[in-house]
Design an enzyme around this catalytic site. Structure first.
Site, PDB file in Angstrom:
ATOM      1  N   GLY A  55     -89.756 -21.191   9.220  1.00 48.19           N
ATOM      2  CA  GLY A  55     -89.021 -20.343   8.286  1.00 48.19           C
ATOM      3  C   GLY A  55     -88.401 -19.185   9.018  1.00 48.19           C
TER       4      GLY A  55
ATOM      5  N   LYS B  70     -82.263 -26.498  14.685  1.00 46.02           N
ATOM      6  CA  LYS B  70     -81.398 -25.335  14.482  1.00 46.02           C
ATOM      7  C   LYS B  70     -81.169 -24.529  15.773  1.00 46.02           C
ATOM      8  CE  LYS B  70     -84.264 -21.730  14.802  1.00 46.02           C
ATOM      9  NZ  LYS B  70     -85.673 -22.045  14.695  1.00 46.02           N
TER      10      LYS B  70
ATOM     11  N   SER C 265     -82.669 -13.417  19.517  1.00 43.41           N
ATOM     12  CA  SER C 265     -83.158 -14.777  19.724  1.00 43.41           C
ATOM     13  C   SER C 265     -82.721 -15.300  21.085  1.00 43.41           C
ATOM     14  CB  SER C 265     -82.638 -15.683  18.601  1.00 43.41           C
ATOM     15  OG  SER C 265     -82.149 -16.890  19.126  1.00 43.41           O
ATOM     16  N   ARG C 266     -83.642 -15.982  21.737  1.00 46.26           N
ATOM     17  CA  ARG C 266     -83.396 -16.472  23.087  1.00 46.26           C
ATOM     18  C   ARG C 266     -82.197 -17.425  23.101  1.00 46.26           C
ATOM     19  NH1 ARG C 266     -88.691 -18.052  24.028  1.00 46.26           N
ATOM     20  NH2 ARG C 266     -89.291 -15.911  24.394  1.00 46.26           N
ATOM     21  N   ASN C 267     -82.160 -18.283  22.102  1.00 48.80           N
ATOM     22  CA  ASN C 267     -81.071 -19.252  22.040  1.00 48.80           C
ATOM     23  C   ASN C 267     -79.728 -18.554  21.861  1.00 48.80           C
ATOM     24  OD1 ASN C 267     -82.552 -21.848  22.144  1.00 48.80           O
ATOM     25  ND2 ASN C 267     -83.532 -20.980  20.314  1.00 48.80           N
TER      26      ASN C 267
END
Lengths: 345, 565
Positions: free
Chosen positions: A147, A202, A265-267
């Site tokens: 989530g 995602k 976020s790392r991505n």
């Protein structure tokens, strides 16, 4: 096996930012044993109740002994990077029994195969983390947490919610009892495959989102990415045997929106730096570990034999691994023949 | 690799004294057994229909469905007294309708419910008569043995045939000693694949050959119509099922019947696929209802008795293989017309007399040169392997306690949803074992290869179009056929080496032309139209493509068809 467990004693494995956030939530409902890998971090947590920039509930006791965690706690939350997951399972397996319940918070896929371009892979060789737990340990009652749960916001005690997915209602119930508080809601779902895939897939959309930011694009472009991206993820998930339902919930669209908008976020950062002209190897070096989205892309690429349409993944893959120019990639995506909106439902 | 047993006579019974057999004890304690089943079913009814109104209308619903059953789908097996019984129930329900006091009304509903359940119980309950069993033990091998000594076309000679043993007819493989040992330590549930009406007598007979105590099993009430057979089935421990009844209370009663029987240690037999496989393919999906009773019984035992006494439940999958399935034609026709729909087709009713059934058995036994009965290694109710002593060994080689699967924080709990998930897992494990312990016969491989080659010849046709092609349009070159049989055998040998399938000795070792010759000779030998024969130019032709398709399907599930793409 001697299990000296008492009621309301929870184990958390992994003292990263998300592990700490979960431990803090659990500490409101019971005793928590938190596994940290280094002696220094154990000491830091137990003495200062502070680690990695986060405060810890003084009820949390850190240890560096997995055996003890398994003996003391029957409900354990592994919250560790997917790269370390197999090693962790091999290490803890001898101490686990079918009486344990494991609810993991790791968004990743595992395959025993090397991810080269010529790897021949079938979907049975791809494991979600819950499948990996069942493969490597004697635990059958598994669940996952997924989530929009950005650790920093959880640490600030902002309101949030999560989903616990498990085939077993019992696992969902125990997880809810352990985690629910007046600032944290816990939903349940029996569609564990869908929820795990939503959480994993995602990640590469988040890379694309960071890329858009890096290029200076605004919210129209991001919204386009998120909605088309979700359609793409659903195609992939369906071809792996999941349904679309999970993608419309908290762990799907909810998590996608949060991650695509989170600069931490790392991505997201991987995409951002790529857009700024850095090479992938430099970025990985800088971030310190491989962003999950990159591995996911490799797996998605190898699974294309199952015939799903994944243009975003395809273009991203070429940008990251084949030096395809970013702007050209985006032009390519924009030139795709437009089909019907939301045709996956 | 499981070795094939060379059985020349029945093994010594695991428990010598029949009066010590669980099935006999169950039969002796019929009254207390039925009472337990009825009480449990009333509990389930009360939790399913918690309000007085719901329960009352469910009882009315049962009556309504029973009336439909008796008028719309009457069977010979329906006892004439049944109509009287249901009229009486109707009268009581009408009386109950008039009661105004809620509590009184509920009491009256419960009385009616108990009456219905008692009726179901008396109809269903099995008897077990050791004397009759002993007679059957002596007579059957003699009759079977004589029948089988006649080769096809020589049926009349069977009475005078030379003294070949019946035991040659059954090729039994598997860890028989292990299973026998477990039958002493706990309760064994045998779950075979299901392709033919002769599966029940075959497996019943084999269970006796290997010395296991008789097992309790459910048989369709329609088999109980005619004299000898009816009495035999009942005296040998079969309980009666009426598949027309679909009401919740009946199905729950049936489940509880099985559960308590297993809980009381009665070794049981049921076909987890539910009905016979219509397509000829090994069951991919199982009916989990009865299977779940094994798991619940195991949990009950652990909850109600201490660990020393609580009997462990063991699951033993079995794969039956024949060269010839007499009902193949009607099965595959039903499969093709009902494809994809969960419809119950009660074809079994057609076997309306014991004479016809005996004739069927005779035909099949004389036709089949070998029936293979492959026992898979036993599992616990979660699907773990068990060692010789019955200890559970999990997927990573740890010795585990079954009670842990039902416990959390040191407490065992009852959780129906959890039971269901475990039962699904068990179902998957059983399906895996079915595939792994399937013994491929020469006839299977020739059917598979021939059909795949025909499919390839007409590769633009759907399966339904293909099956309508006139058979005289179809011819397979003998050399191509031989080459492909040889290729597929090699693939099977590879699977065999990996422990993913079993093969008959002949298929493994004989020259390929011998395999083909034997396969063609035995494949569906007694059908009016042969699935495969050679024509005058030695090429392969078929007289019935649907039958060929049916026998071909036996080898689906291993990815072998990819070879022909």
């Amino acid at each position: 096996m001697d299990l000296k467990s008492t009621l309301n004693k929870y184990g958390v494995v992994g003292a990263g930012s998300f592990g700490i956030a979960i431990a803090n939530l659990l500490a409101e409902n019971g005793e928590v044993l938190l596994y940290a890998r280094t002696e220094e971090q154990v000491k830091e947590i137990n003495e200062k109740h502070f680690s990695r920039g986060y405060e810890l509930n003084p009820g949390i006791k850190a240890i560096d002994n997995l055996k003890l965690i398994a003996q003391e706690c029957q409900l354990i939350f592994p919250i560790i990077p997917s790269d370390n997951f197999v090693d962790f399972l091999d290490e803890i397996a001898p101490y686990l029994s079918p009486a344990h319940i494991l609810i993991h918070g790791t968004k990743g896929l595992y395959t025993p195969k090397q991810l080269n371009t010529d790897t021949d892979i079938i979907k049975e060789e791809i494991y979600t983390m819950s499948e990996l737990i069942q493969l490597k340990t004697g635990v059958i009652r598994v669940g996952c947490l997924a989530g929009p749960n950005l650790a920093s916001e959880l640490a600030d005690k902002q309101p949030a919610a999560t989903v616990i997915a498990s085939k077993f209602n019992e696992v969902i119930k125990e997880g809810q009892n352990a985690l629910t508080s007046n600032r944290f809601q816990v939903y349940g779902s029996n569609d564990i495959l869908g929820i795990e895939l939503a959480g994993v897939l995602k990640n590469y959309i988040a890379i694309a989102s960071g890329m858009l930011s890096g290029l200076g694009y605004g919210e129209n472009a991001r919204a386009l990415l998120i909605t088309r991206g979700m359609g793409e993820l659903i195609y992939i998930a369906k071809s792996l045997g999941a349904s679309e339902k999970a993608f419309l919930g908290l762990a799907g669209i909810g998590d996608l929106i949060a991650t695509c908008n989170s600069e931490k976020s790392r991505n997201f950062r991987v995409g951002y730096y790529l857009a700024k002209g850095k090479k992938i190897d430099e970025i990985i070096k800088e971030i310190g570990e491989v962003a999950e989205g990159i591995k996911t892309l490799q797996i998605v690429k190898l699974l294309q034999r199952y015939g799903f349409k994944a243009p975003i993944a395809e273009v991203l893959y070429r940008i990251i691994f084949e030096d395809f120019p970013i702007q050209k990639g985006i032009n390519l995506l924009m030139s795709f023949t437009v089909s019907k909106d939301a045709e996956y439902i | 690799m499981p070795e094939q047993l060379k059985i020349t006579k029945s093994l010594d019974p695991v428990i010598a004294d029949i009066k010590e057999w669980p099935i006999y004890k169950l039969s002796q304690n019929k009254d207390s057994f039925l009472k337990e089943v009825i009480d449990l079913t009333i509990d389930s009814a009360l939790s399913k229909f918690p309000s007085n109104n719901e329960l009352h209308s469910e009882i009315k619903n049962i009556l309504y469905q029973e009336k439909i059953r008796l008028t719309k789908t009457p069977w010979k097996s329906d006892s004439p007294s049944e109509r009287i019984f249901w009229s009486e129930i109707k009268r009581k329900i009408l009386e109950c309708d008039k009661i105004e006091d809620e509590e009184q009304k509920h009491t009256s509903d419960l009385e009616i419910l108990r009456e219905i359940l008692t009726f179901y119980g008396n109809e269903m309950v099995a008897n077990f008569d050791p004397k009759k069993y002993k007679i059957a033990q002596k007579v059957l091998p003699f009759v079977f043995g004589r029948l089988m000594n006649a080769s096809p076309g020589e049926k009349l000679k069977f009475l005078f045939a030379s003294d070949k043993s019946i035991y040659d007819k059954f090729k039994i493989t598997g860890p028989i000693d292990h299973i026998r040992n477990l039958a002493k330590k706990g309760t064994v549930i045998v779950v075979p694949t299901h392709f033919s009406n002769i599966d029940s007598p075959t497996i019943g007979f084999v269970i006796d050959i290997i010395g296991l105590p008789a097992m309790t099993y459910g048989a369709g009430i329609n088999l109980f119509t005619i004299g000898i057979l009816s009495r035999w089935l009942n005296d040998l421990g079969a309980y009666k099922l009426d598949r027309r009844r679909k009401n919740y209370i009946y199905l729950e009663f049936l489940r509880n019947y099985s559960k308590i029987a297993i809980s009381r240690g009665a070794h049981s037999l049921f076909f987890p696929g539910g009905t016979r496989s219509r397509s000829g393919q090994i069951e991919k999906k199982l009916k989990l209802g009865l299977l779940g009773t094994a798991l619940e019984a195991q949990r009950n035992n652990l909850q109600n008795f201490n660990e020393e006494v609580a009997k462990k439940v063991f699951i033993v999958p079995v794969v039956l293989n024949y060269h010839y399935i007499i009902e193949a034609d009607s099965l595959i026709s039903q499969h093709l017309s009902y494809e994809g729909k969960e419809q119950f087709i009660d074809e079994a009713e057609k076997i309306s007399s014991s004479y016809k059934l005996l004739k069927t058995i005779l035909k099949v036994l004389t036709a089949n040169p070998g029936m293979t009965v492959s026992f898979a290694p036993p599992m616990d109710v979660i699907g773990n392997d068990v060692d010789f002593e019955g200890n559970s060994i999990n997927n990573i080689g740890q010795k585990v306690e079954i009670k842990d699967y039902f416990s959390f924080n040191g407490k065992m709990t009852e959780d129906k949803q959890r039971d269901m998930v475990y039962t699904e897992l068990l179902g998957k494990k059983i399906v895996d074992k079915f595939l792994t312990y399937n013994t491929v016969l020469s006839s299977h491989i020739v059917a598979f290869v021939a059909f795949e080659l025909i499919k390839k010849q007409f590769n633009n046709l759907s399966i339904y179009q293909l099956l309508r092609i006139p058979t005289d349009e179809i011819e397979i070159d003998e050399f191509e056929f031989e080459l492909e049989v040889s290729n597929i055998r090699q693939k099977l040998l590879d699977l065999y080496a990996e422990g993913k399938i079993l093969m008959s000795e002949r298929l493994k070792d004989a020259d390929i032309d011998q395999v083909i010759k034997h396969g063609l000779k035995n494949l569906g030998v007694y059908h009016a139209q042969m699935p495969l024969i050679k024509n005058s130019s030695n090429n392969i032709i078929t007289q019935d493509l649907k039958l060929l398709y049916f026998y071909h399907n036996r080898l689906l599930g291993y990815g072998l068809e990819k070879h022909f793409e």
